[in-house]
Design an enzyme around this catalytic site. Structure first.
Site, PDB file in Angstrom:
ATOM      1  CG  ASP A 186      -1.960  -1.116   2.479  1.00  0.00           C
ATOM      2  OD1 ASP A 186      -1.770  -2.077   3.250  1.00  0.00           O
ATOM      3  OD2 ASP A 186      -1.092  -0.687   1.702  1.00  0.00           O
ATOM      4  CG  ASP A 212       4.899   0.343   4.394  1.00  0.00           C
ATOM      5  OD1 ASP A 212       5.102   1.560   4.536  1.00  0.00           O
ATOM      6  OD2 ASP A 212       5.805  -0.477   4.213  1.00  0.00           O
TER       7      ASP A 212
END
Length: 216
Positions: free
Chosen positions: A8, A10
């Protein structure tokens, strides 16, 4: 055996939380919503732009049409994109570059699985793009996490079967998506203990037993 790592973006590789908060708060104030807080912003972690918008709108009492909601979401994104102009490699979290370099030395393919449509711009501005083999983001999918689509697209781009991929996530929705995709997961970040991931670590700057994880 794990052959690819899907990160992922952020909260895992970079931190743009403050930029998102500023953009959403500006929109909230324009809608006469005065009490949008960082706690509300935390609830937006790992979910789509439209779902994040609902968290903002639920703080008010006005009803909006789908068309109006789409305009509001685009307005917030425009504010966020403007703020991204200030982004550079200082936004990269501690241990990220060292970890990715190490994993590539071990022969791992590196992918991104993020629902953000701004993923390519963020990777470029933070100079992380040079380390990434394939990117799956909001531009590639129609369903947000906890739907597994973003991770399945990433695996497909990497040319790997789901069972050969490990997802690194900081959100509950992301871990649920990884499980739905048939992938093992490593939960990181401030809430890593509550994510129910296959493996856990406070962050990529900690001593993670990568060789053991990758062989399982």
């Amino acid at each position: 055996m794990i052959k690819g790592i899907i990160f992922d973006l952020d909260g895992v590789l970079v931190s743009t939380d403050e930029l998102h908060y500023q953009a959403w708060k500006r929109l909230a104030q324009e809608l006469d919503i005065k009490d949008f807080t960082k706690e509300d912003n935390e609830k937006q972690r790992g979910v789509s732009r439209m779902e994040s918008l609902e968290i903002v709108l639920n703080k008010g009492d006005k009803v909006y049409s789908l068309e109006e909601k789409e305009e509001l979401a685009e307005r917030k994104n425009a504010y966020y994109v403007d703020l991204l102009e200030t982004l550079d490699n200082k936004a990269v979290l501690c241990g990220v570059v060292k970890t990715i370099r190490y994993l590539k030395q071990l022969g791992m393919l590196i992918g991104i699985g993020s629902v953000s449509k701004n993923t390519p711009a963020i990777l470029q501005k933070t100079e992380l793009d040079q380390y990434i083999d394939k990117v799956s983001c909001g531009l590639d999918i129609t369903n947000s996490k906890p739907d597994p689509e973003v991770f399945l697209v990433a695996a497909g781009k990497l040319g790997l079967e789901p069972e050969n991929c490990l997802v690194v996530e900081d959100s509950a929705a992301g871990i649920v998506a990884a499980k739905a995709a048939g992938m093992k997961s490593l939960g990181v970040g401030p809430y890593y203990k509550s994510l129910s991931a296959t493996y856990e670590a406070t962050g990529l700057d900690t001593d993670i037993p990568w060789e053991t994880i990758l062989q399982n």
